[in-house]
Design a protein around this motif. Sequence first.
Motif, PDB file in Angstrom:
ATOM      1  N   ARG A  53       0.876  -1.093  -0.333  1.00  8.00           N
ATOM      2  CA  ARG A  53       0.082  -0.014  -0.112  1.00  8.00           C
ATOM      3  C   ARG A  53       0.777   0.993  -0.040  1.00  8.00           C
ATOM      4  NH1 ARG A  53      -5.648  -0.624   0.988  1.00  8.00           N
ATOM      5  NH2 ARG A  53      -6.020  -3.154   1.011  1.00  8.00           N
ATOM      6  N   LYS A  54       1.818   1.275   0.854  1.00  4.49           N
ATOM      7  CA  LYS A  54       2.792   2.367   0.864  1.00  4.49           C
ATOM      8  C   LYS A  54       3.513   2.598  -0.576  1.00  4.49           C
ATOM      9  CE  LYS A  54       6.620   4.430   3.348  1.00  4.49           C
ATOM     10  NZ  LYS A  54       7.265   4.868   2.184  1.00  4.49           N
ATOM     11  N   PHE A  55       3.952   1.377  -1.198  1.00  4.81           N
ATOM     12  CA  PHE A  55       4.686   1.355  -2.442  1.00  4.81           C
ATOM     13  C   PHE A  55       3.869   2.081  -3.532  1.00  4.81           C
ATOM     14  CE2 PHE A  55       5.624  -0.896  -6.108  1.00  4.81           C
ATOM     15  CZ  PHE A  55       6.984  -0.456  -6.648  1.00  4.81           C
ATOM     16  N   VAL A  56       2.426   1.792  -3.557  1.00  2.50           N
ATOM     17  CA  VAL A  56       1.649   2.141  -4.470  1.00  2.50           C
ATOM     18  C   VAL A  56       1.554   3.761  -4.376  1.00  2.50           C
ATOM     19  CG1 VAL A  56      -0.470   2.227  -5.711  1.00  2.50           C
ATOM     20  CG2 VAL A  56       0.544   0.000  -5.022  1.00  2.50           C
ATOM     21  N   ALA A  57       1.292   3.996  -2.997  1.00  3.61           N
ATOM     22  CA  ALA A  57       0.849   5.586  -2.641  1.00  3.61           C
ATOM     23  C   ALA A  57       2.114   6.404  -3.038  1.00  3.61           C
ATOM     24  CB  ALA A  57       0.640   5.635  -1.338  1.00  3.61           C
ATOM     25  N   ASP A  58       3.382   5.699  -2.705  1.00  2.00           N
ATOM     26  CA  ASP A  58       4.379   6.642  -3.100  1.00  2.00           C
ATOM     27  C   ASP A  58       4.567   6.796  -4.737  1.00  2.00           C
ATOM     28  OD1 ASP A  58       5.236   6.848  -0.522  1.00  2.00           O
ATOM     29  OD2 ASP A  58       6.709   5.133  -0.658  1.00  2.00           O
ATOM     30  N   ILE A  59       4.119   5.758  -5.197  1.00  2.64           N
ATOM     31  CA  ILE A  59       4.130   5.965  -6.832  1.00  2.64           C
ATOM     32  C   ILE A  59       3.188   6.740  -7.585  1.00  2.64           C
ATOM     33  CG2 ILE A  59       3.688   4.911  -9.217  1.00  2.64           C
ATOM     34  CD1 ILE A  59       4.828   2.225  -8.189  1.00  2.64           C
ATOM     35  N   ALA A  60       1.928   6.848  -6.875  1.00  2.00           N
ATOM     36  CA  ALA A  60       0.886   7.792  -7.191  1.00  2.00           C
ATOM     37  C   ALA A  60       1.418   9.269  -6.901  1.00  2.00           C
ATOM     38  CB  ALA A  60      -0.436   7.507  -6.511  1.00  2.00           C
ATOM     39  N   VAL A  83     -14.485   1.380   9.358  1.00  2.00           N
ATOM     40  CA  VAL A  83     -13.689   2.852   9.643  1.00  2.00           C
ATOM     41  C   VAL A  83     -12.372   2.839   9.411  1.00  2.00           C
ATOM     42  CG1 VAL A  83     -13.671   4.697  11.159  1.00  2.00           C
ATOM     43  CG2 VAL A  83     -15.878   3.722  10.591  1.00  2.00           C
ATOM     44  N   ALA A  84     -11.805   1.577  10.131  1.00  2.00           N
ATOM     45  CA  ALA A  84     -10.359   1.507   9.901  1.00  2.00           C
ATOM     46  C   ALA A  84      -9.636   1.370   8.591  1.00  2.00           C
ATOM     47  CB  ALA A  84     -10.086   0.199  10.792  1.00  2.00           C
ATOM     48  N   HIS A  85     -10.462   0.738   7.738  1.00  2.00           N
ATOM     49  CA  HIS A  85      -9.920   0.643   6.198  1.00  2.00           C
ATOM     50  C   HIS A  85      -9.893   2.054   5.852  1.00  2.00           C
ATOM     51  CE1 HIS A  85     -11.684  -3.750   5.644  1.00  2.00           C
ATOM     52  NE2 HIS A  85     -10.268  -3.721   6.250  1.00  2.00           N
ATOM     53  N   ILE A  86     -10.844   3.023   5.958  1.00  2.00           N
ATOM     54  CA  ILE A  86     -10.723   4.199   5.412  1.00  2.00           C
ATOM     55  C   ILE A  86      -9.980   5.099   6.099  1.00  2.00           C
ATOM     56  CG2 ILE A  86     -12.229   6.440   5.516  1.00  2.00           C
ATOM     57  CD1 ILE A  86     -13.087   4.381   3.532  1.00  2.00           C
ATOM     58  N   GLU A  87      -9.775   4.659   7.528  1.00  2.00           N
ATOM     59  CA  GLU A  87      -8.483   5.643   8.070  1.00  2.00           C
ATOM     60  C   GLU A  87      -7.058   5.147   7.755  1.00  2.00           C
ATOM     61  OE1 GLU A  87      -9.260   4.884  12.200  1.00  2.00           O
ATOM     62  OE2 GLU A  87     -11.059   6.240  12.247  1.00  2.00           O
ATOM     63  N   ASP A  88      -6.942   3.944   7.284  1.00  2.00           N
ATOM     64  CA  ASP A  88      -5.682   3.514   6.433  1.00  2.00           C
ATOM     65  C   ASP A  88      -5.538   4.169   5.154  1.00  2.00           C
ATOM     66  OD1 ASP A  88      -3.420   1.499   6.717  1.00  2.00           O
ATOM     67  OD2 ASP A  88      -4.433   1.038   4.976  1.00  2.00           O
ATOM     68  N   ALA A  89      -6.505   4.041   4.432  1.00  2.00           N
ATOM     69  CA  ALA A  89      -6.639   4.529   3.067  1.00  2.00           C
ATOM     70  C   ALA A  89      -6.271   6.106   3.227  1.00  2.00           C
ATOM     71  CB  ALA A  89      -8.001   4.382   2.339  1.00  2.00           C
ATOM     72  N   ALA A  90      -6.927   6.894   4.252  1.00  2.00           N
ATOM     73  CA  ALA A  90      -6.620   8.276   4.251  1.00  2.00           C
ATOM     74  C   ALA A  90      -5.154   8.613   4.591  1.00  2.00           C
ATOM     75  CB  ALA A  90      -7.503   8.762   5.338  1.00  2.00           C
ATOM     76  N   PHE A 125     -16.363   1.784  -4.509  1.00  2.00           N
ATOM     77  CA  PHE A 125     -17.457   1.014  -4.044  1.00  2.00           C
ATOM     78  C   PHE A 125     -17.022   0.392  -2.797  1.00  2.00           C
ATOM     79  CE2 PHE A 125     -15.878  -0.752  -8.583  1.00  2.00           C
ATOM     80  CZ  PHE A 125     -16.473   0.502  -9.264  1.00  2.00           C
ATOM     81  N   PRO A 126     -17.283   1.335  -1.615  1.00  2.00           N
ATOM     82  CA  PRO A 126     -17.246   0.974  -0.305  1.00  2.00           C
ATOM     83  C   PRO A 126     -18.313  -0.103  -0.001  1.00  2.00           C
ATOM     84  CG  PRO A 126     -18.099   3.230  -0.514  1.00  2.00           C
ATOM     85  CD  PRO A 126     -17.571   2.794  -1.965  1.00  2.00           C
ATOM     86  N   VAL A 127     -18.298  -1.224   0.884  1.00  2.00           N
ATOM     87  CA  VAL A 127     -19.082  -2.201   0.877  1.00  2.00           C
ATOM     88  C   VAL A 127     -20.060  -1.960   2.076  1.00  2.00           C
ATOM     89  CG1 VAL A 127     -17.277  -3.792  -0.337  1.00  2.00           C
ATOM     90  CG2 VAL A 127     -17.643  -3.805   2.163  1.00  2.00           C
ATOM     91  N   THR A 128     -19.849  -1.179   2.769  1.00  2.00           N
ATOM     92  CA  THR A 128     -20.788  -0.855   4.002  1.00  2.00           C
ATOM     93  C   THR A 128     -21.111   0.689   4.023  1.00  2.00           C
ATOM     94  OG1 THR A 128     -19.202  -0.589   5.681  1.00  2.00           O
ATOM     95  CG2 THR A 128     -19.697  -2.853   5.420  1.00  2.00           C
ATOM     96  N   PHE A 129     -22.194   0.783   4.607  1.00  2.00           N
ATOM     97  CA  PHE A 129     -22.656   2.313   4.996  1.00  2.00           C
ATOM     98  C   PHE A 129     -21.611   3.012   5.749  1.00  2.00           C
ATOM     99  CE2 PHE A 129     -24.893   5.714   6.681  1.00  2.00           C
ATOM    100  CZ  PHE A 129     -25.789   6.203   5.421  1.00  2.00           C
ATOM    101  N   GLU A 130     -21.289   2.337   6.928  1.00  2.00           N
ATOM    102  CA  GLU A 130     -20.239   2.910   7.674  1.00  2.00           C
ATOM    103  C   GLU A 130     -19.018   3.388   6.885  1.00  2.00           C
ATOM    104  OE1 GLU A 130     -23.302   0.629   9.795  1.00  2.00           O
ATOM    105  OE2 GLU A 130     -21.860   0.189   8.129  1.00  2.00           O
ATOM    106  N   ALA A 131     -18.329   2.625   6.024  1.00  2.00           N
ATOM    107  CA  ALA A 131     -17.158   2.921   5.474  1.00  2.00           C
ATOM    108  C   ALA A 131     -17.442   4.081   4.429  1.00  2.00           C
ATOM    109  CB  ALA A 131     -17.028   1.745   4.547  1.00  2.00           C
ATOM    110  N   ALA A 132     -18.561   4.331   3.754  1.00  2.00           N
ATOM    111  CA  ALA A 132     -19.106   5.323   3.069  1.00  2.00           C
ATOM    112  C   ALA A 132     -19.145   6.442   3.725  1.00  2.00           C
ATOM    113  CB  ALA A 132     -20.358   4.951   2.130  1.00  2.00           C
ATOM    114  N   GLU A 133     -19.880   6.426   5.065  1.00  2.00           N
ATOM    115  CA  GLU A 133     -19.986   7.580   5.858  1.00  2.00           C
ATOM    116  C   GLU A 133     -18.459   8.309   6.301  1.00  2.00           C
ATOM    117  OE1 GLU A 133     -23.933   8.026   8.338  1.00  2.00           O
ATOM    118  OE2 GLU A 133     -22.473   6.582   9.040  1.00  2.00           O
ATOM    119  N   ALA A 134     -17.582   7.200   6.669  1.00  2.00           N
ATOM    120  CA  ALA A 134     -16.319   7.584   7.162  1.00  2.00           C
ATOM    121  C   ALA A 134     -15.416   8.089   5.816  1.00  2.00           C
ATOM    122  CB  ALA A 134     -15.386   6.298   7.600  1.00  2.00           C
ATOM    123  N   ALA A 135     -15.583   7.712   4.797  1.00  2.00           N
ATOM    124  CA  ALA A 135     -15.007   8.434   3.543  1.00  2.00           C
ATOM    125  C   ALA A 135     -15.371   9.574   3.399  1.00  2.00           C
ATOM    126  CB  ALA A 135     -15.069   7.507   2.311  1.00  2.00           C
TER     127      ALA A 135
END
Length: 377
Positions: free
Chosen positions: A212-219, A234-241, A250-260
């Motif tokens: 994940r860090k490798f791809v983020a660094d390229i982007a 929510v933890a997935h979103i926080e890690d992504a952020a 395509f967040p798979v839960t309402f909670e993830a979409a709200e957190a995003a």
Amino acid sequence: MTDILSNACIVTPGGVVAGALTFADGMITGIDSGATRHGIDCDGDYLIPGIIDIHTDNLERHFYPRPNIDWDPVSAAIVHDGLCISVGVTTVYDSLSVGSFGAAAARTPDNLHRLTAGLHQAAAAGVLKADHRIHWRCEAPSDVLADWLPPLAEQPLTGLFSLMDHTPGQRQYRNASRFFAMWRKEGLTEADIAARMAERAERVARNDAPNRKFVADIARAKNLPLASHDDETVAHIEDAASHGVTVAEFPVTFEAAEAARAHGMCVIMGGPNLIRGGSYSGNVPASDLIDAGMHIGFASDYVPRSLVECAFALANGRWGLPIERAVDTVTGAPARAMRLHDRGALVPGRRADMVRVRRQAGQVVVRGVWVQGERVG
């Protein structure tokens, strides 16, 4: 030379203008209300911005139309492009998977290079009508991602990276039972299945965080957007952020979409999810997010026509959104997500990417498409 599309219902960010749109040198030059019969008479049809699709898997299907049958990549690109234009998609992010488990033939390094080279060759030759970019979908637990991605990322059409993890038992595949059933049909015993799951878990533990860090660094180095795919918690979103992700795809839960949304990310859902009335994987329906008043965008995923249908489904029926807000979900929202400030809205000074649409016999019918002022469909 100035061209005119007249007698149209022009969908602008501020609402519908009944009148004429003028354009020259590939750019919109004016929008005027009132009747006129100059130029092309649109007969009262809607005129919307060219649709922007940030995730379509459609190109691979034309490269490998049947198992073990590969097609000429330039020809495949031309056919795929024609389909996109026919449904009003004028900017296309062709999504290609890097490091997917059990990768299909189209996703081997050799074929990924062939396919992207063919797409670039077709674009450079001027035989494609839409504006094509490449969306690299990066399987974070993959053992080969760090080796495969760097040369692919140098492809000149690269426009987006996304992080994904298709390990059974979480995210898109929270319900692992269908995998187990499939593996049993392949002849795996319960012990084999347990061993495979353990191996997948070990691969996640070993590769996920560094990849994940490798791809983020390229982007970041390329100053291109980074998306996260199929977030569940929510933890997935926080890690992504933490990696600089700005698009929750395509967040798979309402909670993830709200957190995003709370993190300022653009939430992109699949068009087929809305049109079919839900996710085929049993994930959160896009309609739930719309019902909650969430401002989201759509990508076609696997049905390019779903996008124009989304816009008009949202403007009619149970939602009845203002047409300009409904259309924005497939034009302005993805343009903002991709930092495309020159398109996505019908306003003077933007690209003359336009789609003429009418509702007929209960269907949305595309009756004309322009890209940078040139009629292409």
